[in-house]
Design a protein around this motif. Structure first.
Motif, mmCIF file in Angstrom:
data_model
loop_
_atom_site.group_PDB
_atom_site.id
_atom_site.type_symbol
_atom_site.label_atom_id
_atom_site.label_comp_id
_atom_site.label_asym_id
_atom_site.label_seq_id
_atom_site.Cartn_x
_atom_site.Cartn_y
_atom_site.Cartn_z
ATOM 1 N N VAL A 560 -4.798 15.423 -10.047
ATOM 2 C CA VAL A 560 -3.997 14.858 -8.870
ATOM 3 C C VAL A 560 -4.733 15.624 -7.474
ATOM 4 C CG1 VAL A 560 -1.877 14.767 -7.864
ATOM 5 C CG2 VAL A 560 -2.040 14.563 -10.317
ATOM 6 N N ASP A 561 -4.855 14.941 -6.598
ATOM 7 C CA ASP A 561 -5.308 15.476 -5.168
ATOM 8 C C ASP A 561 -4.021 16.311 -4.727
ATOM 9 O OD1 ASP A 561 -5.881 16.266 -2.604
ATOM 10 O OD2 ASP A 561 -5.906 14.177 -1.828
ATOM 11 N N ARG A 562 -4.235 17.707 -4.842
ATOM 12 C CA ARG A 562 -2.942 18.532 -4.158
ATOM 13 C C ARG A 562 -2.785 18.653 -2.756
ATOM 14 N NH1 ARG A 562 0.149 18.610 -8.464
ATOM 15 N NH2 ARG A 562 -0.998 19.204 -10.335
ATOM 16 N N GLY A 581 2.576 16.543 -9.509
ATOM 17 C CA GLY A 581 2.607 15.035 -9.201
ATOM 18 C C GLY A 581 1.981 14.980 -8.149
ATOM 19 N N VAL A 582 2.016 13.732 -7.540
ATOM 20 C CA VAL A 582 1.432 13.206 -6.296
ATOM 21 C C VAL A 582 2.389 13.415 -5.076
ATOM 22 C CG1 VAL A 582 0.300 11.187 -5.051
ATOM 23 C CG2 VAL A 582 -0.132 11.730 -7.387
ATOM 24 N N ASP A 583 2.160 14.064 -4.235
ATOM 25 C CA ASP A 583 3.232 14.652 -3.061
ATOM 26 C C ASP A 583 2.518 14.038 -1.914
ATOM 27 O OD1 ASP A 583 4.996 15.688 -1.288
ATOM 28 O OD2 ASP A 583 4.924 17.665 -1.907
ATOM 29 N N PHE A 584 3.080 12.994 -1.422
ATOM 30 C CA PHE A 584 2.773 12.408 0.060
ATOM 31 C C PHE A 584 3.070 13.367 1.158
ATOM 32 C CE2 PHE A 584 2.077 8.970 -3.074
ATOM 33 C CZ PHE A 584 0.855 8.199 -2.527
ATOM 34 N N GLY A 585 4.018 14.032 1.057
ATOM 35 C CA GLY A 585 4.628 15.000 2.122
ATOM 36 C C GLY A 585 5.467 14.385 3.034
ATOM 37 N N ASP A 586 5.633 14.529 4.503
ATOM 38 C CA ASP A 586 6.348 13.670 5.334
ATOM 39 C C ASP A 586 6.049 12.188 5.421
ATOM 40 O OD1 ASP A 586 7.598 15.993 5.701
ATOM 41 O OD2 ASP A 586 6.927 16.398 7.564
ATOM 42 N N VAL A 587 6.829 11.334 5.305
ATOM 43 C CA VAL A 587 6.507 9.958 5.580
ATOM 44 C C VAL A 587 7.327 9.391 6.684
ATOM 45 C CG1 VAL A 587 6.641 7.495 4.198
ATOM 46 C CG2 VAL A 587 6.250 9.787 2.894
ATOM 47 N N ARG A 595 -3.278 9.178 -1.078
ATOM 48 C CA ARG A 595 -3.713 10.488 -2.222
ATOM 49 C C ARG A 595 -4.461 9.731 -3.193
ATOM 50 N NH1 ARG A 595 -1.942 12.600 1.437
ATOM 51 N NH2 ARG A 595 -0.246 14.211 1.774
ATOM 52 N N SER A 596 -5.365 10.679 -3.858
ATOM 53 C CA SER A 596 -6.313 10.187 -4.754
ATOM 54 C C SER A 596 -6.040 10.976 -6.123
ATOM 55 C CB SER A 596 -7.612 10.557 -4.439
ATOM 56 O OG SER A 596 -7.813 12.123 -4.092
ATOM 57 N N LEU A 597 -6.333 10.141 -7.013
ATOM 58 C CA LEU A 597 -6.420 10.772 -8.508
ATOM 59 C C LEU A 597 -7.851 10.629 -9.325
ATOM 60 C CD1 LEU A 597 -3.523 8.798 -10.070
ATOM 61 C CD2 LEU A 597 -3.208 11.067 -9.175
ATOM 62 N N THR A 598 -8.235 11.749 -10.027
ATOM 63 C CA THR A 598 -9.297 11.470 -10.896
ATOM 64 C C THR A 598 -9.010 11.514 -12.305
ATOM 65 O OG1 THR A 598 -10.548 12.775 -9.204
ATOM 66 C CG2 THR A 598 -11.483 12.701 -11.381
ATOM 67 N N ILE A 599 -9.427 10.445 -13.010
ATOM 68 C CA ILE A 599 -9.133 10.321 -14.597
ATOM 69 C C ILE A 599 -10.299 10.526 -15.379
ATOM 70 C CG2 ILE A 599 -8.109 8.853 -16.189
ATOM 71 C CD1 ILE A 599 -6.519 7.325 -14.029
ATOM 72 N N ALA A 600 -10.217 11.505 -16.181
ATOM 73 C CA ALA A 600 -11.487 11.590 -16.900
ATOM 74 C C ALA A 600 -11.331 11.354 -18.473
ATOM 75 C CB ALA A 600 -11.872 13.049 -16.523
ATOM 76 N N VAL A 662 -8.955 7.170 -8.349
ATOM 77 C CA VAL A 662 -7.851 5.994 -8.032
ATOM 78 C C VAL A 662 -7.177 6.530 -6.679
ATOM 79 C CG1 VAL A 662 -5.619 4.914 -8.863
ATOM 80 C CG2 VAL A 662 -7.175 5.779 -10.623
ATOM 81 N N GLU A 663 -7.125 5.507 -5.850
ATOM 82 C CA GLU A 663 -6.527 5.732 -4.550
ATOM 83 C C GLU A 663 -5.129 5.126 -4.419
ATOM 84 O OE1 GLU A 663 -8.164 5.563 -0.126
ATOM 85 O OE2 GLU A 663 -7.277 3.673 -0.864
ATOM 86 N N LEU A 664 -4.201 6.114 -4.181
ATOM 87 C CA LEU A 664 -2.837 5.583 -3.831
ATOM 88 C C LEU A 664 -2.366 5.751 -2.504
ATOM 89 C CD1 LEU A 664 -2.969 7.038 -6.847
ATOM 90 C CD2 LEU A 664 -0.533 7.207 -6.844
ATOM 91 N N LYS A 665 -1.855 4.557 -1.958
ATOM 92 C CA LYS A 665 -1.376 4.288 -0.753
ATOM 93 C C LYS A 665 -0.007 4.068 -0.508
ATOM 94 C CE LYS A 665 -2.088 1.425 3.468
ATOM 95 N NZ LYS A 665 -2.823 0.249 3.731
ATOM 96 N N LEU A 666 0.650 4.825 0.123
ATOM 97 C CA LEU A 666 2.122 4.633 0.319
ATOM 98 C C LEU A 666 2.399 4.172 1.946
ATOM 99 C CD1 LEU A 666 4.892 7.169 -0.603
ATOM 100 C CD2 LEU A 666 4.814 6.370 1.903
ATOM 101 N N LYS A 667 3.119 3.335 1.936
ATOM 102 C CA LYS A 667 3.654 2.902 3.079
ATOM 103 C C LYS A 667 4.924 2.080 3.172
ATOM 104 C CE LYS A 667 1.880 -0.211 7.269
ATOM 105 N NZ LYS A 667 0.810 -1.286 7.778
ATOM 106 N N VAL A 668 5.683 2.341 4.122
ATOM 107 C CA VAL A 668 7.171 1.952 4.184
ATOM 108 C C VAL A 668 7.226 0.969 5.426
ATOM 109 C CG1 VAL A 668 9.568 2.460 4.289
ATOM 110 C CG2 VAL A 668 8.135 4.156 3.027
ATOM 111 N N ASP A 669 7.208 -0.054 5.111
ATOM 112 C CA ASP A 669 7.402 -1.275 6.186
ATOM 113 C C ASP A 669 8.599 -2.172 6.051
ATOM 114 O OD1 ASP A 669 6.175 -2.544 4.420
ATOM 115 O OD2 ASP A 669 4.438 -2.902 5.420
ATOM 116 N N ASN A 670 9.145 -1.914 4.901
ATOM 117 C CA ASN A 670 10.293 -2.797 4.622
ATOM 118 C C ASN A 670 11.619 -2.404 5.293
ATOM 119 O OD1 ASN A 670 12.682 -3.594 2.881
ATOM 120 N ND2 ASN A 670 11.358 -5.132 2.262
#
Length: 992
Positions: A560-562, A581-587, A595-600, A662-670
């Motif tokens: 996990v991208d720390r 885990g994956v911490d997106f910090g302040d949102v 954030r990014s993951l590497t799966i091997a 793997v790229e994970l994108k978080l966006k709150v627009d709801n």
């Protein structure tokens, strides 16, 4: 009794549960193999976690004839070992003085114990016994139709007996099993040392009485597991009564019904013996069948039997309390033996005058022994100890040795019996039956083939009748007494146990019933599981098997991208670096975080993986990802993989040592989600599940630190937010007593002011370039809804819009949201979008539901009256209604003022730059309002204003008003309502 499950929970791994192995043929095979290997390996090492134990088991049976007060005797004989008459059961005569038979019978009553006074314990009891199993019959009067047909069992009777038996038990003994069926009652008590070893207790009952199912006859049964290794079953039964042939056949039928219909619960407790299926009789390791079986002496005249036994009972001294008294013939025989020292006394079984000789001569007529010999009942491994005591039935109540003197004068019989069976005996019987059946089939085949039928009788190969094989004409006591040595039994789970029948006798000196209590004592040696030792061995084996198995399973490693990104300057919290885990910090709202993951593939075989259903509650939406998260792989999915939106169910195959990102994108627009995040009812904490085919699932925790937003709040709350913005309240609990700080939400002030300013600058720039410039046409020329519509947004605009929300939350200058050099036109597009979103997010709206209900009611009334009202009058009744909500009223008028100023600026900009030039002005398109040209003013500038106001009113009406029951209206009614809302705004905008 609860229904048995289809499959044992310890043998099932449900692939629908995240974390379990998928349900594929290969994985199921591996699971089954692993489970069997684990069980086999654990069994092979059983000596490491079992220790030998020994327990004494006392089994007692008593038909109490439904009499009152009999429970007062149960403790003395069953627990205390008293109430014996040794001279009648082949035991040594005691030397201590005790109450005579005459005195005992004379004082008999239903309110006091009847056992002899000054009696001593003659059998093991008290703390010597580890398991007490008591079977009682006729605890109620089963001859009563009321009791026999009662649809329920009266618990008060059992409670009375439990109170009596429990009071006589040594300290610490506990009742572990009980079962009642009308007059049948089974109670099992265990010592404090045995109790921790008792598991999986199951009780049941089978009625075989009236109509074959009523409970006046039948059995109550209990199954328990001892030491996690040994199954014990206790059966207390009362079979059909009667001395005729039909009664005998009914007893045989009763026994068969009890055997076939008895079912215990599956062993589901963590005993190590779980098999997931209901068990019946025959699955146990040791069984004890006792009770009033009602078998009689067949073909024997009752008077003769009574006469034979009365010869021996008359030897009882009427006063045996004095040691110097003459003890009749028994004492004389003992004295004579002393005088003749060189003479060897005859054993009782060889003495023609002894009680044992009488018993031996009568036992061949015993129905139970006959049915066992002929293979009709209790022949499948059931055994009984040597009978060296008087029949237990039937005596006059209150008498020690007086047989039935009533008019019926029933023949004395051994009706009460205690049988036992081992797994080994049952297996020997089953093997014999199988062998006999195979021999019969061979003989039938040989007969069919014409073999073996010669004139020479010596060549007869099939002269065999298994029904009569082994039948004897006489009861052989010595055959049944071969149990002097313990019997070794291999239990169902493969453990080696030993059982020994130590004694089998009757309590003649208990006189409160017409049956004498019967008891048998057993010694059981068994291997008991030591839980902590078994756990240690189990863990060791499981660890070794896991290691072996995992070497052949697909295995991946996820890195996990720390990076936690930059924290908001308004929130100085530090992200926990130990979060796995994956911490997106302040949102913040509308601001993307990545954030990014590497799966091997770190295994030895190809690994096929993909995201699968999350372990979410029923109230949350299913799917691989929450609605605020998107996932993108850096490669194409497998060709045969499903490819719905969001990469759900897509699969990707990695060869050994292969890697994917793997790229994970978080966006709150709801806006609905924003409300929950603000109020704390929702969060950005989730768990993604990465499923590896035929491998283990990987759980990926995700979290984000939500930053409070001014969106999705109410006007009344917004006017209380202090300077510094809502972000200043981050982490604080809302204060309901917070004072009102502004008449209008500060965000509306700031946005409307900035929009007016940017509109003026945009129009000024256009004016400076000149109306004839080919570079750009007038902003409103093709869209009368400008500046609230007509812009094309790009990714840069989206980023600026997110920054505008952020500076509003923090109450900072808008310049912080725009990069240097941003054109006023771009700023205006972003600001107007922000204002519309803000107004749309308000929970109560600028015009609340209650306000609109009153306004709409007035509109409808005016429409029905068909009267023309002056615009000023209409404004007055509208303002009177709006005045009920001062903050909403002020907000509404502020927005109206802004729209008026914007319209004035557009009209001013549309005027010809030269007084001498009078070119015709082309009206802009009206995308938001349907307008007929003839309704507009002939003055071009005024027509533009009217057109702009109509479009602005249509746009703002959609975000400023909240109306009830909109979803239930027809489309026509919805259109009418929207038109009324727009007309109200337009009413105020047309004020010159």
């Amino acid at each position: 009794m609860p229904a048995a499950p289809d499959i044992n929970s310890t043998e099932r791994l449900d692939a629908d549960i995240p974390g379990a192995f998928p349900e594929t043929s290969r994985s199921q095979s591996l699971i089954s193999t692993t489970h069997q290997t684990l069980a086999d390996s654990l069994y092979e090492r059983r000596e490491e976690y079992t220790r030998p134990q020994e327990v004494k088991i006392k089994v007692g049976s008593w038909n109490v004839a439904g009499l009152k007060g009999v429970e007062q005797d149960v403790g003395a004989w069953f627990v205390g070992g008293k109430g014996m008459e040794e001279s009648l059961v082949g035991m040594k005569i005691r030397d201590n003085p005790r109450e005579s038979v005459e005195n005992q019978e004379a004082r008999r009553s239903s309110v006091a114990p009847t056992v002899p006074r000054n009696d001593e314990k003659a059998l093991p009891g008290d703390e010597e016994v580890g398991i007490y199993a008591l079977g009682l019959q006729e605890v109620v009067d089963i001859t009563s139709a009321t009791e026999a047909l009662r649809p329920f069992t009266d618990p008060s009777v059992a409670n009375r007996w439990k109170l009596a038996v429990g009071a006589s038990m040594p300290a610490g003994y506990r009742l572990v099993a009980e079962q009642q069926l009308i007059g049948l009652l089974l109670l099992i008590y265990v010592s404090p040392t045995v109790h921790p070893q008792i598991k999986a207790v199951s009780t049941t009952s089978v009625g075989t009485g009236l109509m074959g199912y009523m409970g006046n006859k039948g059995a109550v049964t209990a199954r328990l597991i001892l030491g996690e290794t040994t199954r014990l079953v206790f059966i207390n039964s009362h079979l059909a009564a009667g001395a005729d042939k039909a009664a005998l056949e009914r007893r045989i039928w009763d026994a068969a019904q009890i055997t076939s219909r008895t079912r215990f619960d599956p062993i589901s407790e963590p005993t190590g013996l779980a098999h997931g299926q209901a068990e019946g009789l025959g699955d146990e390791d040791f069984a004890f069948w006792f009770g009033d079986l009602n078998f009689r002496l067949q073909g024997m005249p009752g008077d003769d039997v009574r006469r034979l036994f009365t010869i021996h009972t008359k030897k009882l001294d009427s006063d045996d309390t004095s040691p110097s008294d003459d003890r009749s013939e028994i004492s004389e025989q003992a004295s004579s033996s002393q005088k003749t020292k060189d003479a060897v006394p005859l054993p009782p079984e060889l003495d023609p005058a002894s009680l044992q000789t009488t018993i031996t001569s009568l036992l061949p007529h015993d129905e139970l022994i006959q049915q066992q010999k002929t293979g009709k009942a209790f022949h499948d491994g059931w055994r009984e100890g040597p009978i060296r005591f008087l029949p237990s039935y039937k005596y006059d109540v209150g008498k020690v040795g007086v047989f039935d003197s009533s008019e019926k004068q029933r023949c004395p019989s051994w009706c009460d019996r205690i049988l036992y069976r081992t797994r080994a005996a049952k297996q020997r019987h089953d093997a014999k039956v199988k062998e006999q059946e195979e021999a019969r089939k061979r003989d039938d085949q040989m007969k069919a083939d014409g073999l073996g039928t010669t004139d020479d009788d010596d060549e007869l190969l099939y002269d065999y009748d298994p029904d009569t094989d082994g039948a004897q004409d006489a009861y052989d006591e010595y055959e049944d007494s071969q149990d002097a040595e313990p019997e070794t039994v291999v239990t169902k789970e493969g453990f080696s146990d030993e059982i020994l029948l130590e004694y089998y006798t009757v309590h003649m000196r208990v006189i409160s019933s017409d049956h004498k209590p019967l008891e048998a004592g057993f010694s059981l040696k068994y291997d008991a599981v030591i839980p902590n030792l078994k756990t240690a061995v189990h863990q060791e084996i499981a660890k070794d098997l896991d290691r072996q198995e995992n070497e052949g399973r697909p295995s991946v490693t996820i890195v996990v991208d720390r990076s936690t990104g930059s924290l908001s300057p308004h929130n100085k919290s530090v992200t926990n670096s130990t979060f796995d885990g994956v911490d997106f910090g302040d949102v913040q709202f509308a601001k993307s975080k990545r954030r990014s993951l590497t799966i091997a593939n770190t295994g030895r075989v190809p690994a096929t993986l993909g995201f699968t259903e999350r372990p979410v509650a029923q109230s949350q939406p299913q799917g691989a990802f929450p609605p605020w998260l998107t996932v993108q792989f850096d490669r194409d999915p497998d060709a045969d993989s499903k490819t719905p939106a969001g990469n759900f169910n897509q699969q990707f195959t990695l060869e050994p040592a292969d890697v994917c990102n793997v790229e994970l994108k978080l966006k709150v627009d709801n806006l609905s989600l924003v409300q929950g995040l603000n109020e704390g009812t929702s969060s950005l904490d989730e768990v993604l599940v990465i499923r590896v085919d035929e491998g283990r699932d990987h759980f990926l925790p995700i979290r984000g630190n939500w930053q409070q937003s001014i969106l999705s709040r109410t006007v009344d709350k917004l006017v209380k937010i202090p300077e510094g913005g809502v972000r200043k309240l981050q982490g604080q609990k809302p204060d309901r007593s917070e004072a009102v700080r502004f008449s209008v939400p500060r965000e509306i002030f700031r946005l409307t002011e900035a929009i007016e300013d940017m509109t003026e600058r945009t129009l000024a720039e256009w004016s400076m370039r000149g109306s004839d410039s080919d570079e750009e046409e007038a902003p409103w020329k093709h869209n009368a809804a400008w500046p609230f519509a007509g812009f094309e947004f790009n990714s840069d605009d989206e980023d600026m819009l997110a920054d505008v929300y952020d500076v509003l939350d923090c109450d900072e200058a808008f310049d912080n949201a725009f990069p240097p050099g941003t054109a006023p036109k771009r700023k205006l597009a972003v600001l107007t979008r922000a204002l519309l979103t803000f107004l749309q997010s308000l929970q109560d709206g600028i015009i609340t539901k209650s306000l609109w209900e009153k306004l709409e009611e007035s509109f409808i009334m005016h429409e029905k009256s068909r009267q023309q009202f002056a615009p000023d009058d209409e404004k007055m009744w509208a303002l009177e209604i709006l005045a009920e909500a001062p903050h909403h009223n002020a907000s509404f008028l502020l927005i109206i003022s802004t729209l008026q100023n914007i319209a004035m600026q557009i009209v001013e900009a549309s005027k010809p730059q030269s007084p001498r030039s009078r070119p015709s002005i082309e009206l802009p398109a009206s995308p938001k309002a349907s307008v007929r040209r003839m309704t507009l003013s002939k003055d071009p500038q005024l027509a533009i204003k009217q057109l702009v106001n109509k479009n602005h009113a249509a746009i703002l009406a959609e975000v400023m008003f909240r109306a009830p029951n909109s979803g239930r209206l027809k489309e026509k009614d919805k259109s009418t309502r929207k038109e009324r809302m727009a007309n109200m705004i337009e009413l105020f905008l047309n004020d010159n």
